[in-house]
Write a protein that holds these residues in place. Structure first.
Motif, mmCIF file in Angstrom:
data_model
loop_
_atom_site.group_PDB
_atom_site.id
_atom_site.type_symbol
_atom_site.label_atom_id
_atom_site.label_comp_id
_atom_site.label_asym_id
_atom_site.label_seq_id
_atom_site.Cartn_x
_atom_site.Cartn_y
_atom_site.Cartn_z
ATOM 1 N N LEU A 128 0.829 -1.206 0.000
ATOM 2 C CA LEU A 128 0.000 0.000 0.000
ATOM 3 C C LEU A 128 0.864 1.257 0.000
ATOM 4 C CD1 LEU A 128 -2.814 -0.998 2.524
ATOM 5 C CD2 LEU A 128 -3.111 -0.504 0.098
ATOM 6 N N LYS A 129 1.929 1.258 0.805
ATOM 7 C CA LYS A 129 2.809 2.417 0.874
ATOM 8 C C LYS A 129 3.436 2.713 -0.477
ATOM 9 C CE LYS A 129 5.775 2.369 4.232
ATOM 10 N NZ LYS A 129 6.736 1.807 5.219
ATOM 11 N N SER A 130 3.774 1.651 -1.234
ATOM 12 C CA SER A 130 4.417 1.847 -2.535
ATOM 13 C C SER A 130 3.471 2.450 -3.559
ATOM 14 C CB SER A 130 4.962 0.511 -3.055
ATOM 15 O OG SER A 130 3.900 -0.358 -3.438
ATOM 16 N N ARG A 131 2.176 2.425 -3.269
ATOM 17 C CA ARG A 131 1.181 2.963 -4.195
ATOM 18 C C ARG A 131 0.808 4.406 -3.877
ATOM 19 N NH1 ARG A 131 -3.612 -0.776 -3.461
ATOM 20 N NH2 ARG A 131 -4.541 0.557 -5.082
ATOM 21 N N ILE A 132 1.441 5.003 -2.869
ATOM 22 C CA ILE A 132 1.201 6.404 -2.533
ATOM 23 C C ILE A 132 2.429 7.202 -2.945
ATOM 24 C CG2 ILE A 132 0.767 8.037 -0.667
ATOM 25 C CD1 ILE A 132 -0.748 5.872 0.763
ATOM 26 N N LEU A 133 2.243 8.126 -3.862
ATOM 27 C CA LEU A 133 3.326 8.829 -4.513
ATOM 28 C C LEU A 133 3.322 10.301 -4.122
ATOM 29 C CD1 LEU A 133 2.611 7.279 -8.028
ATOM 30 C CD2 LEU A 133 4.056 6.332 -6.209
ATOM 31 N N ILE A 134 4.500 10.903 -4.120
ATOM 32 C CA ILE A 134 4.646 12.312 -3.775
ATOM 33 C C ILE A 134 5.183 13.058 -4.991
ATOM 34 C CG2 ILE A 134 5.668 13.988 -2.207
ATOM 35 C CD1 ILE A 134 3.763 12.033 -0.857
ATOM 36 N N GLY A 135 4.488 14.110 -5.384
ATOM 37 C CA GLY A 135 4.927 14.933 -6.499
ATOM 38 C C GLY A 135 5.326 16.317 -6.039
ATOM 39 N N VAL A 136 5.524 17.222 -6.991
ATOM 40 C CA VAL A 136 5.857 18.596 -6.650
ATOM 41 C C VAL A 136 4.627 19.283 -6.058
ATOM 42 C CG1 VAL A 136 7.612 18.744 -8.454
ATOM 43 C CG2 VAL A 136 5.259 19.407 -8.965
ATOM 44 N N THR A 137 4.844 20.397 -5.366
ATOM 45 C CA THR A 137 3.744 21.165 -4.795
ATOM 46 C C THR A 137 2.837 21.692 -5.909
ATOM 47 O OG1 THR A 137 5.120 21.825 -2.932
ATOM 48 C CG2 THR A 137 3.169 23.158 -3.354
ATOM 49 N N ALA A 138 1.542 21.656 -5.666
ATOM 50 C CA ALA A 138 0.583 22.131 -6.657
ATOM 51 C C ALA A 138 0.816 23.604 -6.966
ATOM 52 C CB ALA A 138 -0.838 21.912 -6.154
ATOM 53 N N SER A 139 0.517 23.999 -8.186
ATOM 54 C CA SER A 139 0.682 25.393 -8.599
ATOM 55 C C SER A 139 -0.294 26.285 -7.838
ATOM 56 C CB SER A 139 0.428 25.526 -10.105
ATOM 57 O OG SER A 139 -0.938 25.257 -10.397
ATOM 58 N N THR A 140 -0.006 27.566 -7.809
ATOM 59 C CA THR A 140 -0.903 28.508 -7.126
ATOM 60 C C THR A 140 -2.273 28.525 -7.799
ATOM 61 O OG1 THR A 140 0.034 30.305 -8.469
ATOM 62 C CG2 THR A 140 0.952 29.972 -6.264
ATOM 63 N N TYR A 141 -2.316 28.310 -9.106
ATOM 64 C CA TYR A 141 -3.593 28.260 -9.833
ATOM 65 C C TYR A 141 -4.433 27.087 -9.347
ATOM 66 C CZ TYR A 141 -6.896 27.381 -13.624
ATOM 67 O OH TYR A 141 -8.032 27.146 -14.345
#
Length: 244
Positions: A128-141
């Protein structure tokens, strides 16, 4: 008393102890309704809690309240399996975000939780942990239009994600129009503070990303699916995002 009933009662007593500690006024009638048992059952639970040494005060008279003495500390934390999984995954997300605050003891907490699981359950948690991904911070828009999704949506998505079960959703498209979809929630992606579900979309018959706060309704379809590879979803984002 059967073993199942005994376990249910122990769990209810633990919840009662926390509730009476946190809330200033609880009535037996309200507690019975919340826990879906009779007032007599709640009274027996309270008597047992007193026998265990808990200082429970009760107001006299009709409609009187009960409370746990403020100086009494609720004992050990006893989490159910689903609760422990949620906590472990939350810890994993915090660690992946590399925040320097409040992380000093998370590794110790994680080790203790993992140690409480059997080998097969530990493997399930790691999956389950391997299926949760972290990306860059969302844009202000994106952040400007973000709203927290309703709890009912979160619960349905959470359970379908954990159980590898298809989900029927009503999704608000970019143009604001609703669209009916059947999706397979393979991965969850956090582009703080916005969560996305990376899914196979049966309407388009291809991998797509869906903002969780744009899901207007969600219902489990009762049909399981086979987990796809993470690489299958790399093309879902074209805005500079990345997957770890």
């Amino acid at each position: 008393m059967t073993r199942t009933n005994a376990i249910g009662r122990l769990r209810r007593i633990e919840l009662l102890a926390v509730q009476l500690k946190q809330e200033s006024h609880c009535t037996i009638k309200d507690l019975a309704a919340q826990h879906q048992v009779s007032a007599r059952t709640i009274q027996r639970d309270l008597d047992l809690m007193r026998e265990q040494g808990m200082q429970i005060d009760a107001d006299r008279g009709r409609g009187g309240g009960v409370r746990l003495d403020g100086n009494w500390g609720v004992g050990r934390l006893n989490l159910g399996y689903a609760e422990a999984i949620d906590l472990l995954i939350s810890i994993a997300v915090a660690e992946q975000m590399d925040s320097p605050m409040f992380l000093a003891n998370l590794a110790s907490v994680r080790r203790q939780l993992v140690a409480s699981f059997s080998k097969d359950k530990r493997q399930r948690v790691e999956s389950l942990k391997s299926r949760i991904l972290i990306g860059v911070t969302a844009s202000t828009y994106v952040q400007a239009g973000f709203v927290s999704p309703p709890e009912r949506i979160v619960r349905a998505l959470h359970q379908a994600f954990v159980d590898l079960e298809m989900l029927d959703i009503t999704y608000q498209r970019e143009d604001g129009q609703p669209s009916q979809r059947r999706i397979e929630p393979h991965f969850l992606l956090l582009k703080y503070p916005v969560w996305y579900v990376l899914a196979h979309d049966h309407l388009r018959d291809e991998p797509r990303s869906f903002r969780c706060d744009r899901i207007l309704s969600a219902a489990r379809a009762g049909t399981r699916f086979r987990l796809a590879a993470k690489d299958d979803f790399q093309n879902c984002f074209q805005d500079g995002g990345h997957l770890k």
